[in-house]
Design an enzyme around this catalytic site. Structure first.
Site, short mmCIF file in Angstrom:
data_model
loop_
_atom_site.label_atom_id
_atom_site.label_comp_id
_atom_site.label_asym_id
_atom_site.label_seq_id
_atom_site.Cartn_x
_atom_site.Cartn_y
_atom_site.Cartn_z
N ASN A 164 14.14 7.97 -6.17
CA ASN A 164 14.26 7.27 -4.89
C ASN A 164 13.28 6.11 -4.73
O ASN A 164 13.55 5.17 -3.99
CB ASN A 164 14.07 8.25 -3.72
CG ASN A 164 12.75 8.98 -3.77
OD1 ASN A 164 12.53 9.79 -4.68
ND2 ASN A 164 11.86 8.73 -2.83
N CYS A 213 17.73 4.26 -0.55
CA CYS A 213 17.82 5.18 -1.69
C CYS A 213 19.07 6.05 -1.63
O CYS A 213 19.84 6.13 -2.60
CB CYS A 213 16.56 6.04 -1.77
SG CYS A 213 16.08 6.81 -0.20
N SER A 241 0.79 -1.23 0.00
CA SER A 241 0.00 0.00 0.00
C SER A 241 0.83 1.28 0.00
O SER A 241 0.30 2.36 -0.22
CB SER A 241 -0.93 0.02 1.22
OG SER A 241 -0.18 -0.06 2.42
N GLY A 242 2.15 1.17 0.23
CA GLY A 242 2.99 2.36 0.28
C GLY A 242 3.48 2.79 -1.09
O GLY A 242 3.15 2.19 -2.12
N TYR A 243 4.31 3.82 -1.11
CA TYR A 243 4.81 4.35 -2.38
C TYR A 243 5.71 3.35 -3.11
O TYR A 243 5.56 3.12 -4.31
CB TYR A 243 5.58 5.65 -2.14
CG TYR A 243 4.72 6.82 -1.70
CD1 TYR A 243 3.45 7.02 -2.24
CD2 TYR A 243 5.18 7.73 -0.76
CE1 TYR A 243 2.67 8.08 -1.84
CE2 TYR A 243 4.41 8.80 -0.35
CZ TYR A 243 3.15 8.97 -0.89
OH TYR A 243 2.38 10.03 -0.49
#
Length: 345
Positions: free
Chosen positions: A313, A155, A20-22
């Site tokens: 990133n 990142c 569900s995250g980026y």
């Protein structure tokens, strides 16, 4: 799914845990277009029971529905995209026969005491640390081709390590001072006091001097690859943009170099690295947005070199790098599903 029926039998069945995250969303976007992948499960805690496009509206029409966090179905490969500190609490339940690619920080550091000091908590699955390969393909490609468990790098760690590595490997680096600027997506999808839009918009500020959690990760990667301890200082900054990292390395060298000599050094070390692009001018994060490329720019005068690294990133610093590792782990072309160019403007 963008794959022909002729390749369907060879597809690897994959699940994304914590999708569900980026980074989870961008990883899914790439996986859904990968010709050798079938996404069989996506999982989440709060998102369980919701269709994928309720959380990631850009991924409409897949038919995928979030399952409870550890229900990965028939997946042969499990991508973990959980907040730091959670993957290690679920690793025993999830691993089984499946291969694992973890995008969090839980298995990047090999030394438990370094992890405990860096993240301010005891590692909950320290016996697993030695089983994970550090997933920076440009340095550890051969290890990844044999790996069963992979810890994808952070990142900032990716950008700084790629910028420093040729100088360290050649024995030319005496000391480095590194500035890095990251976009707001690096802080994750859940807003906090210093990450939500009213605070970050039109702002540029430094944070965590000397203590950023990626510092020991960078030092470890360079030491594992070159056998050398590296003298560097890293200062991160928060930038008023959504995605991208720009790192600037100010390096004091042990000998004078010409611009041609510096360029030749980087070209030789990254000759077989399809996602490294050497630029004639300092790179721009807009040139790598949405891609798995890391652009490096080089300048030198005497014994002082400047090296810039720009990457996305959440792609090269997240989901794209995890997929690059997946390709290598399965004997697939390293670039498969990852060759999109950036948008302009």
């Amino acid at each position: 799914m963008v794959a022909s029926s002729s390749t369907s039998a060879a597809r690897r069945r994959v699940a994304v845990v914590g999708a569900s995250g980026y980074i989870g969303g961008e990883l899914l976007r790439l996986l859904l277009a990968h010709p050798q992948v079938e996404v069989v499960a996506i999982t989440g805690r709060e998102a369980a029971g919701k269709p994928l496009d309720a959380v990631h509206p850009n991924l409409t029409g897949t038919g995928l529905v979030f399952a409870p966090l550890t229900e990965t179905g028939s997946a042969e490969v499990i991508f973990l995209s959980l907040p730091n500190g959670e993957a290690m609490t679920h690793i025993d339940a999830l691993a089984g026969e499946a291969r694992i690619v973890d995008a969090s920080a839980d298995f990047r550091l090999r030394d438990r005491s370094v992890y405990d000091a860096t993240y301010g908590r005891p590692h909950a699955a320290a016996a697993w640390l030695s089983r994970f390969v550090y997933g920076l393909p440009e340095l550890f490609r051969a290890d990844l081709c044999r790996a069963h468990y992979v810890a994808a790098p952070g990142c900032f760690a990716t950008a700084v390590t790629l910028a420093l590595y040729p100088l360290v490997a050649a024995g030319w680096l005496e000391q480095a001072f590194v500035n890095g600027v990251t976009g707001s997506s690096g802080a994750g999808a859940s807003p906090r006091a210093t990450t939500h839009h009213p605070f970050r918009a039109d702002a540029l500020f430094a944070y965590e001097p000397f203590t950023h959690r990626h510092v020991p990760e960078i030092a470890q990667a360079l030491r594992l690859k070159t056998g050398q301890e590296v003298d560097f200082v890293f200062q991160p900054h928060s930038g008023p943009f959504v995605r991208g990292i720009l790192v600037t390395v100010y390096a004091r060298l042990r000998q004078s170099l010409s611009p041609e000599g510096l360029h030749r050094l980087y070209a030789e070390h990254y000759a077989d690295a399809p996602f490294i692009r050497l630029r004639e001018t300092p790179p721009n994060i807009k040139w790598v947005g949405g891609t798995n490329y890391c652009d490096l720019g080089l300048a030198v005068r005497g014994q002082t070199a400047i090296v810039w690294a720009a990457l996305d990133n959440v792609i090269k610093g997240g989901g794209g790098q995890a997929l690059q590792c997946f390709n290598l782990m399965h004997g697939l072309p390293e670039t498969l599903g990852l060759t999109a160019f950036a948008c302009n403007p």
